[in-house]
Design a protein around this motif. Structure first.
Motif, PDB file in Angstrom:
ATOM      1  N   TYR A 117      -7.475  -2.133   3.516  1.00  0.00           N
ATOM      2  CA  TYR A 117      -8.049  -1.614   4.758  1.00  0.00           C
ATOM      3  C   TYR A 117      -7.015  -1.512   5.886  1.00  0.00           C
ATOM      4  CZ  TYR A 117     -12.412  -2.499   2.303  1.00  0.00           C
ATOM      5  OH  TYR A 117     -13.426  -2.501   1.371  1.00  0.00           O
ATOM      6  N   ALA A 118      -5.756  -1.746   5.562  1.00  0.00           N
ATOM      7  CA  ALA A 118      -4.667  -1.663   6.543  1.00  0.00           C
ATOM      8  C   ALA A 118      -4.993  -2.467   7.800  1.00  0.00           C
ATOM      9  CB  ALA A 118      -4.388  -0.197   6.894  1.00  0.00           C
ATOM     10  N   LYS A 119      -5.424  -3.691   7.592  1.00  0.00           N
ATOM     11  CA  LYS A 119      -5.825  -4.544   8.722  1.00  0.00           C
ATOM     12  C   LYS A 119      -4.576  -5.126   9.386  1.00  0.00           C
ATOM     13  CE  LYS A 119     -10.439  -5.830   7.294  1.00  0.00           C
ATOM     14  NZ  LYS A 119     -11.427  -6.318   8.241  1.00  0.00           N
ATOM     15  N   PRO A 120      -4.481  -5.009  10.709  1.00  0.00           N
ATOM     16  CA  PRO A 120      -3.284  -5.514  11.397  1.00  0.00           C
ATOM     17  C   PRO A 120      -3.299  -7.024  11.628  1.00  0.00           C
ATOM     18  CG  PRO A 120      -4.771  -4.488  12.963  1.00  0.00           C
ATOM     19  CD  PRO A 120      -5.379  -4.286  11.605  1.00  0.00           C
ATOM     20  N   GLY A 121      -4.490  -7.598  11.747  1.00  0.00           N
ATOM     21  CA  GLY A 121      -4.583  -9.026  12.067  1.00  0.00           C
ATOM     22  C   GLY A 121      -4.930  -9.884  10.875  1.00  0.00           C
TER      23      GLY A 121
ATOM     24  N   PRO B   1      -3.604 -19.436  -4.528  1.00  0.00           N
ATOM     25  CA  PRO B   1      -5.029 -19.436  -4.896  1.00  0.00           C
ATOM     26  C   PRO B   1      -5.680 -18.085  -4.604  1.00  0.00           C
ATOM     27  CG  PRO B   1      -4.738 -20.548  -2.804  1.00  0.00           C
ATOM     28  CD  PRO B   1      -3.356 -20.191  -3.291  1.00  0.00           C
ATOM     29  N   LEU B   2      -6.847 -17.865  -5.206  1.00  0.00           N
ATOM     30  CA  LEU B   2      -7.550 -16.592  -5.061  1.00  0.00           C
ATOM     31  C   LEU B   2      -7.847 -16.207  -3.599  1.00  0.00           C
ATOM     32  CD1 LEU B   2      -9.999 -16.552  -8.097  1.00  0.00           C
ATOM     33  CD2 LEU B   2      -8.319 -14.802  -7.525  1.00  0.00           C
ATOM     34  N   PRO B   3      -8.254 -17.128  -2.725  1.00  0.00           N
ATOM     35  CA  PRO B   3      -8.508 -16.706  -1.342  1.00  0.00           C
ATOM     36  C   PRO B   3      -7.295 -16.039  -0.694  1.00  0.00           C
ATOM     37  CG  PRO B   3      -9.411 -18.884  -1.715  1.00  0.00           C
ATOM     38  CD  PRO B   3      -8.608 -18.542  -2.935  1.00  0.00           C
ATOM     39  N   ASP B   4      -6.106 -16.574  -0.931  1.00  0.00           N
ATOM     40  CA  ASP B   4      -4.892 -15.981  -0.366  1.00  0.00           C
ATOM     41  C   ASP B   4      -4.595 -14.630  -1.004  1.00  0.00           C
ATOM     42  OD1 ASP B   4      -4.717 -18.227   1.174  1.00  0.00           O
ATOM     43  OD2 ASP B   4      -3.024 -19.115   0.091  1.00  0.00           O
ATOM     44  N   MET B   5      -4.820 -14.525  -2.319  1.00  0.00           N
ATOM     45  CA  MET B   5      -4.625 -13.257  -2.993  1.00  0.00           C
ATOM     46  C   MET B   5      -5.578 -12.199  -2.450  1.00  0.00           C
ATOM     47  SD  MET B   5      -4.217 -14.802  -6.859  1.00  0.00           S
ATOM     48  CE  MET B   5      -4.163 -13.210  -7.677  1.00  0.00           C
ATOM     49  N   LEU B   6      -6.832 -12.614  -2.196  1.00  0.00           N
ATOM     50  CA  LEU B   6      -7.828 -11.679  -1.671  1.00  0.00           C
ATOM     51  C   LEU B   6      -7.499 -11.258  -0.243  1.00  0.00           C
ATOM     52  CD1 LEU B   6     -11.183 -13.112  -3.051  1.00  0.00           C
ATOM     53  CD2 LEU B   6     -10.256 -10.837  -3.473  1.00  0.00           C
ATOM     54  N   LYS B   7      -6.996 -12.164   0.554  1.00  0.00           N
ATOM     55  CA  LYS B   7      -6.605 -11.817   1.927  1.00  0.00           C
ATOM     56  C   LYS B   7      -5.544 -10.721   1.906  1.00  0.00           C
ATOM     57  CE  LYS B   7      -7.678 -16.300   4.007  1.00  0.00           C
ATOM     58  NZ  LYS B   7      -7.116 -17.531   4.610  1.00  0.00           N
ATOM     59  N   ASP B   8      -4.549 -10.870   1.049  1.00  0.00           N
ATOM     60  CA  ASP B   8      -3.502  -9.854   0.942  1.00  0.00           C
ATOM     61  C   ASP B   8      -4.075  -8.535   0.435  1.00  0.00           C
ATOM     62  OD1 ASP B   8      -1.618 -11.642   1.818  1.00  0.00           O
ATOM     63  OD2 ASP B   8      -0.882 -12.153  -0.187  1.00  0.00           O
TER      64      ASP B   8
END
Length: 232
Positions: free
Chosen positions: A43-47, A30-37
């Motif tokens: 932003y090279a987010k580690p968490g 789903p889009l939320p998971d795609m957006l998280k990735d």
């Protein structure tokens, strides 16, 4: 995935007819998971990355969908939707012949969860929810018309169901009486814009999503509405 607006608190996508705003039995991402990735890489987010679902669009529908990037923005957006302070405008391609160039549709909708379908009635009945929308004719095509729809309530399949009830199902919407499907499996219902007061800045925000790159939408090329992407 086409991101059309982003700030520190919100992100908006111009959804295509294959993307979905929440997971289902297909197991597709789903889009939320795609957006998280997407955000994690950008932003090279580690968490962990927060993406909150603010509202939904049916899978075969295209157009603007807004997500929250913070829990504060999510809570405030939920409040705006709950209080009816979000204006959503849709475009729909329907068969020619609608008699009134503009009008209001009021029906009572009953949802059948087994069929994943809603049924519209002219009078109130047990278990039904009142559904209201306003429409106006934007443009004529060779065989189809373009309607602009101002959604007053947010019921299950509301636009699809109400337009079908008056004899003008959305092009490609087999579930609600369209005569044939579209090649891409979608329907010609597009969430054109969403407008609200930004939950953090307090400034008016309107986000506009371009229609899919299909010839059928050319009927709206000269329609008298605002074109472009995000506006603030």
């Amino acid at each position: 995935m086409e991101v059309i607006y982003e700030d520190n608190h919100l992100i908006a996508v111009n959804k295509n007819c294959h993307e979905m705003t929440q997971g289902d039995k297909t197991g597709d991402t789903p889009l939320p998971d795609m957006l998280k990735d997407w955000l994690k890489k950008k932003y090279a987010k580690p968490g962990n990355v927060f993406v909150g679902v603010v509202h939904r669009l049916d899978r075969p529908v295209t157009g603007v969908v807004v997500f929250a990037k913070t829990s504060k923005a999510l809570a405030r957006m939920n409040e705006l939707f709950r209080d009816g302070e979000v204006k959503k405008t849709y475009w729909a391609i329907v068969p020619q012949g609608i008699e009134q160039p503009e009008g209001e549709l009021v029906h009572w909708l009953v949802r059948n969860k087994q069929q994943n379908k809603s049924y519209a009635y002219d009078t109130k009945r047990s278990g039904a929810q009142k559904a209201v929308l306003c429409y106006r004719l934007l443009a004529h095509g060779e065989r189809y018309d373009l309607l602009e729809i101002d959604l007053k309530t947010g019921r299950h399949h509301q636009i699809r169901c109400q337009l079908a009830k008056i004899g003008f199902p959305v092009k490609g919407d087999l579930k609600y009486g369209s005569q044939r499907s579209n090649p891409d499996g979608g329907i010609n219902l597009h969430a054109r814009s969403i407008a609200f007061i930004h939950p953090v800045s307090g400034q008016p925000l309107t986000i506009v999503a371009d229609t899919p790159d299909e010839k059928i939408w050319d009927v709206g090329a000269t329609a008298s509405v605002v074109h472009g992407h995000a506006e603030q």
